[in-house]
Structure formats: C-alpha cells, structure tokens
Design a protein around this motif. Structure first.
Motif, PDB file in Angstrom:
ATOM      1  N   VAL A   1       1.011  -1.169   0.004  1.00  0.00           N
ATOM      2  CA  VAL A   1       0.116   0.029   0.073  1.00  0.00           C
ATOM      3  C   VAL A   1       1.052   1.362  -0.054  1.00  0.00           C
ATOM      4  CG1 VAL A   1      -1.633   1.218   1.381  1.00  0.00           C
ATOM      5  CG2 VAL A   1      -1.835  -1.303   1.092  1.00  0.00           C
ATOM      6  N   ALA A   2       1.877   1.280   0.732  1.00  0.00           N
ATOM      7  CA  ALA A   2       2.769   2.602   0.929  1.00  0.00           C
ATOM      8  C   ALA A   2       3.586   2.614  -0.222  1.00  0.00           C
ATOM      9  CB  ALA A   2       3.906   2.178   2.067  1.00  0.00           C
ATOM     10  N   ILE A   3       4.030   1.706  -0.922  1.00  0.00           N
ATOM     11  CA  ILE A   3       4.787   1.849  -2.211  1.00  0.00           C
ATOM     12  C   ILE A   3       3.890   2.418  -3.318  1.00  0.00           C
ATOM     13  CG2 ILE A   3       5.702   0.689  -4.266  1.00  0.00           C
ATOM     14  CD1 ILE A   3       7.806   0.634  -2.132  1.00  0.00           C
ATOM     15  N   ASN A   4       2.607   1.485  -3.279  1.00  0.00           N
ATOM     16  CA  ASN A   4       1.732   2.134  -4.371  1.00  0.00           C
ATOM     17  C   ASN A   4       1.189   3.729  -4.256  1.00  0.00           C
ATOM     18  OD1 ASN A   4       0.319   0.973  -6.737  1.00  0.00           O
ATOM     19  ND2 ASN A   4      -1.488   1.678  -5.761  1.00  0.00           N
ATOM     20  N   THR A   5       0.868   3.931  -2.937  1.00  0.00           N
ATOM     21  CA  THR A   5       0.426   5.200  -2.658  1.00  0.00           C
ATOM     22  C   THR A   5       1.564   6.440  -2.962  1.00  0.00           C
ATOM     23  OG1 THR A   5      -0.496   4.025  -0.784  1.00  0.00           O
ATOM     24  CG2 THR A   5      -0.669   6.470  -0.726  1.00  0.00           C
ATOM     25  N   LEU A   6       2.882   5.876  -2.742  1.00  0.00           N
ATOM     26  CA  LEU A   6       3.777   7.034  -2.974  1.00  0.00           C
ATOM     27  C   LEU A   6       4.233   7.045  -4.599  1.00  0.00           C
ATOM     28  CD1 LEU A   6       6.336   6.296  -0.383  1.00  0.00           C
ATOM     29  CD2 LEU A   6       4.874   7.947  -0.392  1.00  0.00           C
TER      30      LEU A   6
ATOM     31  N   GLY B   1       9.554  13.073  -6.553  1.00  0.00           N
ATOM     32  CA  GLY B   1       8.809  14.629  -7.145  1.00  0.00           C
ATOM     33  C   GLY B   1       7.841  14.738  -5.964  1.00  0.00           C
ATOM     34  N   SER B   2       6.919  15.524  -6.419  1.00  0.00           N
ATOM     35  CA  SER B   2       6.123  16.142  -5.476  1.00  0.00           C
ATOM     36  C   SER B   2       5.209  15.007  -4.885  1.00  0.00           C
ATOM     37  CB  SER B   2       5.230  17.152  -6.036  1.00  0.00           C
ATOM     38  OG  SER B   2       4.203  16.612  -6.668  1.00  0.00           O
ATOM     39  N   LEU B   3       4.923  14.866  -3.479  1.00  0.00           N
ATOM     40  CA  LEU B   3       4.371  14.016  -2.895  1.00  0.00           C
ATOM     41  C   LEU B   3       2.794  14.156  -2.905  1.00  0.00           C
ATOM     42  CD1 LEU B   3       4.583  11.334  -0.819  1.00  0.00           C
ATOM     43  CD2 LEU B   3       4.358  12.898   0.989  1.00  0.00           C
ATOM     44  N   GLU B   4       1.930  13.288  -3.692  1.00  0.00           N
ATOM     45  CA  GLU B   4       0.752  13.316  -3.885  1.00  0.00           C
ATOM     46  C   GLU B   4       0.122  11.942  -3.524  1.00  0.00           C
ATOM     47  OE1 GLU B   4      -0.207  14.141  -7.926  1.00  0.00           O
ATOM     48  OE2 GLU B   4       0.158  16.149  -7.555  1.00  0.00           O
ATOM     49  N   ILE B   5      -0.625  12.130  -2.670  1.00  0.00           N
ATOM     50  CA  ILE B   5      -1.438  10.736  -2.100  1.00  0.00           C
ATOM     51  C   ILE B   5      -2.820  10.952  -2.633  1.00  0.00           C
ATOM     52  CG2 ILE B   5      -2.297   9.437  -0.047  1.00  0.00           C
ATOM     53  CD1 ILE B   5       0.480  10.125   1.375  1.00  0.00           C
ATOM     54  N   SER B   6      -3.142   9.855  -3.394  1.00  0.00           N
ATOM     55  CA  SER B   6      -4.680   9.930  -3.959  1.00  0.00           C
ATOM     56  C   SER B   6      -5.516   8.655  -3.486  1.00  0.00           C
ATOM     57  CB  SER B   6      -4.657   9.552  -5.539  1.00  0.00           C
ATOM     58  OG  SER B   6      -4.122   8.397  -5.823  1.00  0.00           O
TER      59      SER B   6
END
Lengths: 568, 304
Positions: B74-79, B98-103
């Motif tokens: 989950v963490a890897i995919n989210t990042l 790059g810019s950290l975006e969590i969707s």
C-alpha cells in the motif's frame, strides 16, 4: 519355485581384468536354504547379483558361462520376467526404499510389473498381514525402526512372488532382536512356502541352524560346499574353515574336539556327559585379590558423571539420573536394548550434548564449559559408520586433517599411527576404496592421532564377520594397554564379554547394573555370552574364548586322569 | 513437508484430488478477479474453510507476516502511483519521487491488490497444512512418470539427508572441525568436509537405490498405478460445487463484473454485478458447511 543351475560362470565388472567370479559351477535345488560365507571381496555379493540379473543387467560388465532357472537361461529372459522369478533384498534398508509411505513401497514393484489394481491390493494385503506390517501401512517410512524398514523392503520384494529369494546380509544393520525376527520370517518362507533362499550372512550363530547347505567363497570361487544334512547337527562344520565357525563350535574345535555342538543345549550335554560330578566346583578367575582392588581405587577419574538427566525436546527423557565414573585404563562395554539411552550417554560424554541437570566432568572440567572442539583432544569418538569420517583423497591426508584441526605438531605421530594400524600399504589410497574393516581402522586412526585419554565407540562391530571382530578387539586391547580408556556401546554381548573388562547395563535411560564382566554377565539369561551360558553352574568365571578353551581342556584332562586312576 | 499433521475433520478426509481442485480453483479465481468485493468474498470463503480444517492458528501466523507485506504494498503504491485524481494529501517536493501526492485511488488499488495477495497466501497455507504431501504427490504420479518419481525420491531422501547432516557435523566437530565458532567465512569453509561427505554418501546411496529399483522391475515395461485413496459422496458434492464456482467466476469475468477500474476515479459498484461474487462464495463455502454438518450430525458422517 525353481532349480538354479550355474555352469562355468565368470563375471568381470566393467573396466576390470580380474574376474569377480571365476568359473563357478553350482546346482541349487528348489526349496533349498543356502548360506554363503566368505571374506569381503570374495565374490559373495557378485554371485547374488549375477543370479538376479543385476550383473550384467544393471552393472554391465562381461558375463561368461550360463545361469538357468528351471532349464531356462536367464540371459534369454526379459527384465520383466526375471524380476518375477528372482527377488533380492539388500543390506541397508535406508537405501532400498523408494516411496514415502509403507503401502506404496510394498506396491512399488507391483506397479512396475503393470499389475491391475485389484491384484496389487490383494498382494499388499497378504504381505502386510503375513509380515505383521498391517498397523504401519499408513505410516511414513521415515518413522519406522531399522527392523521395520527391512521388513518393508522384504515385503516389497515378496509381493512380486519370486520363487527364489536372495538376501545380501539382510540383518547386518539390525539390532539382535530385529535380526532374529527377520530370520524367523525368512525361515518360515522357506519352510511354509518352499521358497528357495540364498543368503549371505556373517554371523553364523544366528542362522546356520536354518540352512541346508553352506557355501564358502574365496577369491571369486567356491572353496567349500558343505551339506548341513540334518539341520540341527553340526556335521558340516568339521569340514569348514575354523575362521567361519560361530564362537561355540569354534571353542570346541580349538579344544581339539571332533564333534562340534551348534547350540548351547548341545554343548552342555556334551560337557555334562564328560563330567557329571564336577558341577560348580571349578573356578578360574577367583575373586579379585585385595591388591588389585586398592589399585583400582587409586586410579584417576577421567570422567565423573553425577546425577545426569537429559531430555530431547521432541521425544522426552533419554537419561535419568545416571551416575558413572570412568577411570584411567578402564575398558567398559555399555549394553542395553534400543532406546535405553546408550548413544545419548556417549554423546553427553563427548560434549555433543550437554546435560540438562547434573554434571559431567571430563578430566576435572565441567563439559558445559568446554567447547566440543577442545574436548576433541582428550575424548575421541568413533561412530557406527566409518564413511562419516572419510572424504580426503588419501589415508595419510585424512589423518593429517585431524592433526591440523587440533593444531597438533607434526612429530611423526601420524606416521607412527599409520604403522601401528597396519595402514602403511594403503597410505596413498583413497580411504573410501578400502574394505569395511580397513575403513574403520582409518577412521579410528583419525580420531586416535590426538592421543586422547578416552576413546568412545558406538556399535563398532556392526556388519563385521568374526575375523574383523577379532582384529578390532585386539586393536582395542592394545590401545587400552597403552593407556587410553575405552568405552563402547554395543549389542554384541559376545564381543563385549571377550574384550571389555567392565560392563554397564542400561535400561530405560538409567544404569541398572555396573561392574566386572564376571559379575554382570555370568548368570544373566539375555545378556550373557554363549560361552558363559555353556559353562553356567559347571565351571565358574568362564566368559572369554580362551577361558572356555582352558576350561574344556581342564575338564577333559581331569577326566582322563581320573579314568587312568580308576583303571589302575 | 514436515508441517502436515492429520486432523479428524472433513477437510482432511477428502480425496486429494478434491482438495487440490478446491485449492487450484481458488488460486485461479484470485488471479482472474480484480474487483475488491469479489476478492474479499474469496478471502472470506478460504478463511471459513481454514477455520473448518482447524488450521486457524497457523493461518494467523501467516497473516502476521503478510500484514507487513500489505503495508509495504500500500505504501509503495500510494507513493509512486500517479494515476489517481482524488488527491487527499499533497506534500512537499521529495528528491527522486517528485512532489508527494497521495490519492484515494492509489490507496484503494494497493488495498485491492493486498486482498488478492492475502487470498493467495491463505490458500497456500491451506495447502501446506491440510493436504498430505504424500497424497498430493501420488495424485501427480498418475500424470507424470519419471519426474514425479524423482520428486518422490528427493522428498523421501530429504529427512535422511537432514539426519546425515546433523550426524556428520557432530562427528566432525568431535574431530576438531570448528562449526560453532569463528567468522561466517571460516564456518562456511569448515563445513566443506561435511558437504563432501554428504555428497559422497548420497552418491553411494543413490546407486544402491537405483539397484534396488532395477531389481524390482523399474523400467521393465509399462507401469500401473496403485490406487489408495477412496472416493466418497462428499468428494462429488464438493467437486461439483467448486466447478460451479469456477464457472460462475469465469462467467462474471467474461461479463466484466469481476473487473474493477481504480483509476482515474473509483468505479461505481453496481449491486447486480455482485451476484457472481455471492454464488462463488456460497459454492466455495460448501466444504465448511459440510464439515459443520459432519461434526453436528453423526448420521451425516455415515451418509457422506
């Protein structure tokens, strides 16, 4: 069921010039029980391999001459036909079982024959019930004892309904109780079903009463063909070479007797017929004199075991409150049934296992504080299988390997030990190419090169013939005389009686008796050597072969002198 | 191999073919389905069957280490996933990423894949603890000849080799070979004698084994097969129903019901499309239901 006819049989293994079998002519009739004896390398196993078609079928090589079964030459028979006529069981049960499950293992040969399922079920059922394997049909082969494994191997072969059963030292890896059971099964097969049996066996006292005929092999040929005639009489033995005789008849042969008894019962009848009136009056080794006793007490304690308890994590308590002292110069044999804790005790002494409770001190130091590698200098350990030691390309390097491990200086002791163990001719040979007895000597040399103060041996005579046992016994006595204490675990009561000084009896994890062999072995029913049973209540303190010969000679001469007196 | 421990319940008393079919079908469906609800339903069925088999304790052990993997996925995919549009957190610039975006979509996707992973691990757990390795191999031996025999032999020889290894190490240590002390490299070097002896012994043993096999007619003609396992009504019931589960699962996949699109926005769930999941689950629960009945009513025990 079949008659076997062998004509002018010679056999060469691939790439050898010396025949392993040399012009053998032999007729074996249906239903005969034939025993083959002979030194290692005499061609015994090769003969069985040629009869079963393994040589040349499996081994290749060149076969000359003819072997026929019921007039049909086996060279003309297909592999498929031959395996249904001749079955063979080998020495080591571990290396002849293929499947994981007992039922599957018995069915393996039947599957290879392509038999229908219904017939296979029936044969598996018959075999398992007649060999008492039914409760284990669902068991994993790895969980069985050695004796049970050998029975499974036998069942797998018998299920194929061979008319001829060949057995290559089937009991050599088994303890005496399991060996006896297997031999009983083989006897029943021969008597009840008329199966022809050809068996190689080293320990004749176990089985010579079963055989109709004994073949002595030497150097690829048959040097003596002895008909036992009536099974219970030992007439054949008068013609057999003395070194192949079991201890009891050998004793009478060495004392110059012509009639050789086969069983203790016959032997006692013999002796009693000579001297009915001397019962219990003779004694050889009168109780130890006081000087000897004080000498024993002054010797240094090499190993001091106090209240030792040991528990295996999975199987439970193996040693229960063991107390034992090993002094300098001791020669102790540990006897007891399987699972009595004998090997566990050895492993606690050499540091492979550490006590759970209580303590073991080796030369004054607690084994818990000693790394095993440090103990290796003072305690040598020889396990059952010499192959577990040998991997170097030559005997000399094998011995040097130990010296290097233990940081021993090259003071020529390596060469000395090679000479002492008569290994000089093989010092450049690969140890794995040597015979069983030689391999064991090499293994023994590799552990003794550190000049240990104590030598531990686990079942050193397993699979040995009389001659090898005698050589080993003498070697152990010499090592002991030169100052190394010896402690051996064995099932071989006769060997223990002949060479050890003290006996330690183990049962259910504890030592139940311990003392001089004359005290412990003489009046026991199970743990008593044949010679002691022979002289029980007739002459006291007779346990070894030499004492037996002396006793026999003594008795007969006293009779003769009495006869002379009465004649006068 | 050494983990199998026979238990007295219906799952353990099935024909190995039935057990393997159940396990195989769950495995295939886990790969075919991507809809999180379909996958969850699958996970639930396997969980109930494992509970029925009495292997819940072992399964919990498997789950403990799986949770770590799940968090990681989950963490890897989210990042790293950038396809999601519902951004729930926007962080600072991070080098390399790059810019950290969590969707939301990325988290959902990670969770969905994790459920699939859990199904596969669970079914593997069931295979390890509830299927007798002997029986499984026997099943395959009908299909392949020599290769299966080779596997059987190696499985049989494995415990022997373990024993050899222990015995020989002990013996060599008594001869001064240092295996417990020294650096990793020294110990590795010192174990060479043990490995050589094991190799030599193994070669000798395999020659003897081959001889014994030849002497019992191996390779002398076509082999037949010794049937040891019996078929019972329970096997037919379960086989039929797992096959139905498989068919419904495939049909749902063909219809596109068991698929799910996470990106760019999470798909709407149509309750009608979940019919496939319900039928699959019911069919796959049958072994557990039968086991429950088997335990409760002795009469059923004798009937099936």
């Amino acid at each position: 069921m079949a008659d076997i006819k062998i004509q002018d049989l010679s056999y060469y293994y691939p790439d050898t010039i010396k025949p392993a079998l040399n012009r053998i002519n032999l007729d074996i009739f249906e239903g005969q029980f034939v025993l083959i004896v002979g030194n290692s390398g005499s061609g015994k196993s090769t003969l069985l391999r040629t009869i079963s078609g393994l040589a040349p079928g499996f081994y290749n090589g060149t076969l000359q001459g003819k072997i026929s079964l019921d007039g049909k030459e086996i060279a003309q028979m297909s592999h498929h036909q031959l395996v249904q006529e001749v079955g063979i069981v080998f020495q080591n049960p571990e290396s002849q079982l293929v499947m994981m499950n007992v039922e599957q293992e018995i069915a393996f040969g039947l599957e290879n024959l392509g038999l229908p399922d219904k017939l296979m079920k029936r044969r598996v059922m018959e075999m398992s019930s007649s060999l008492g394997l039914s409760p284990h049909l669902d068991s994993n082969v790895a969980e069985l004892s050695g004796g049970q494994k050998q029975k499974v191997a036998l069942a797998g072969v018998l299920a194929m309904h061979p008319g001829v059963l060949l057995l290559d030292e089937p009991t050599s890896q088994l303890d005496p109780v399991a060996a006896e059971e297997l031999l009983n099964i083989i006897r029943r097969l021969n008597e009840d079903n008329g199966t022809t049996i050809i068996m190689i066996e080293q320990r004749l006292e176990r089985c010579c009463h079963l055989a109709d005929r004994i073949l002595v092999m030497d150097n690829g040929g048959i040097s003596a063909d002895l008909k036992a005639g009536n099974r219970s009489s030992g007439i054949w033995m008068q013609k057999a070479p003395v070194s192949y005789l079991p201890p009891l008849p050998r004793l009478f042969a060495r004392a110059g007797f012509k009639d050789l008894p086969l069983t203790v019962k016959q032997g006692r009848q013999f002796i009693n017929s000579y001297i009915p009136e001397t019962r219990g009056q003779n004694s050889f080794n009168s109780a130890l004199d006081p000087v000897a006793i004080s000498e024993i007490d002054s010797r240094e304690n090499l190993v001091d075991i106090q209240n030792l308890w040991f528990t295996y994590p999975n199987t439970g308590e193996a040693l229960k409150n063991v107390n034992l002292k090993i002094r300098e110069g001791d020669f102790i044999a540990v006897l007891g049934e399987n699972g009595a804790g004998k090997t566990t005790l050895l492993k606690n002494i050499n540091g492979l296992l550490k006590p759970n409770r209580g303590s073991i001190k080796v030369a004054g130091k607690d084994t818990r504080e000693l790394p095993i590698e440090d103990m290796a200098r003072s305690v040598a350990y020889l396990s059952q299988d010499p192959n577990d030691y040998l991997f170097m390309p030559s005997v000399r390097e094998e011995i040097q390997f130990t010296m290097k491990n233990l940081d021993l200086s090259e003071d020529g002791y390596g060469d000395e030990i090679i000479n002492r163990f008569n290994l000089e001719p093989y010092s450049q040979c690969n140890p794995r190419d040597l015979s069983t007895g030689e391999r064991q000597r090499v293994a023994l040399a590799t552990v003794l090169v550190s000049k240990p103060r104590l030598l531990l041996l686990d079942e050193p005579t397993r699979g040995f013939d009389y001659q090898l046992k005698e050589e080993l016994g003498k070697l152990l006595l010499e090592i002991n005389r030169q100052g190394t204490a010896v402690m051996m675990v064995t099932h071989d009561v006769d060997f223990a009686a002949e060479y050890a000084r003290d006996i330690c009896l183990m049962f259910d994890g504890g030592i139940i008796e311990q003392g001089s062999k004359y005290d412990v072995l003489q009046h026991s029913t199970f743990y008593s050597p044949q010679i002691a049973k022979l002289f029980n209540d007739i002459v006291d303190d007779v346990i070894t072969v030499n004492e037996g010969v002396k006793a026999l000679l003594g008795l007969t001469t006293s009779i003769k002198s009495k006869e002379i007196v009465t004649a006068l | 191999m050494l983990t199998y421990n026979s238990k007295d319940n219906l799952i353990f008393k099935l024909h190995p073919f039935t057990q393997m079919t159940f396990i195989g079908i769950v495995f295939i469906l886990a790969l075919v389905f991507s809809h999180p609800i379909y996958l969850l339903v699958l996970l639930m069925s396997v969980w109930v069957v494992i509970a029925a088999a009495g292997n819940l304790a072992e399964w919990k052990g498997y789950m403990k280490f799986s949770i770590v993997m799940v968090l990681f996925i989950v963490a890897i995919n989210t990042l790293f996933a950038r396809a999601g549009t519902t951004i729930i957190y926007r962080g600072p610039e991070i080098p390399l990423i790059g810019s950290l975006e969590i969707s939301l979509e990325a988290i959902a996707y990670g969770l969905g894949m994790s459920v699939r992973l859990l199904v596969i691990i669970s079914i593997f757990c069931l295979y390890t603890y509830a299927v007798n390795p002997d029986k499984a191999l026997r099943l395959f031996s009908k299909m392949g000849g020599k290769s299966v025999l080779a596997i059987t032999l190696s499985v049989r020889l494995f415990p022997l080799m373990m024993k050899d290894f222990q015995r020989i190490s002990g013996i060599q240590r008594c001869r001064g070979v240092k295996l417990a002390t020294g650096s990793w490299w020294e110990r590795a070097r010192n174990s060479i004698p043990i490995i050589s002896i094991m190799l030599l012994s193994c070669m000798e043993r395999s020659l003897q084994l081959a001889e014994s096999m030849y002497a019992r007619g191996y390779g002398s003609g076509p082999r037949s097969c010794y049937e040891k396992d019996l078929w019972r009504p329970r096997d037919y019931i379960i086989l039929i129903l797992t096959t139905i589960a498989m068919a419904v699962g495939i049909w749902s996949a063909v219809k596109g019901w068991s698929a799910f699109s996470y990106y760019p926005v999470l798909e709407q769930v149509d309750p009608l499309e979940l019919i496939g999941a319900a039928i699959t689950a019911l069919a796959l629960l049958v072994p557990a239901i039968l086991n429950w009945g088997w335990m409760k009513w002795p009469i059923l025990k004798s009937r099936i």
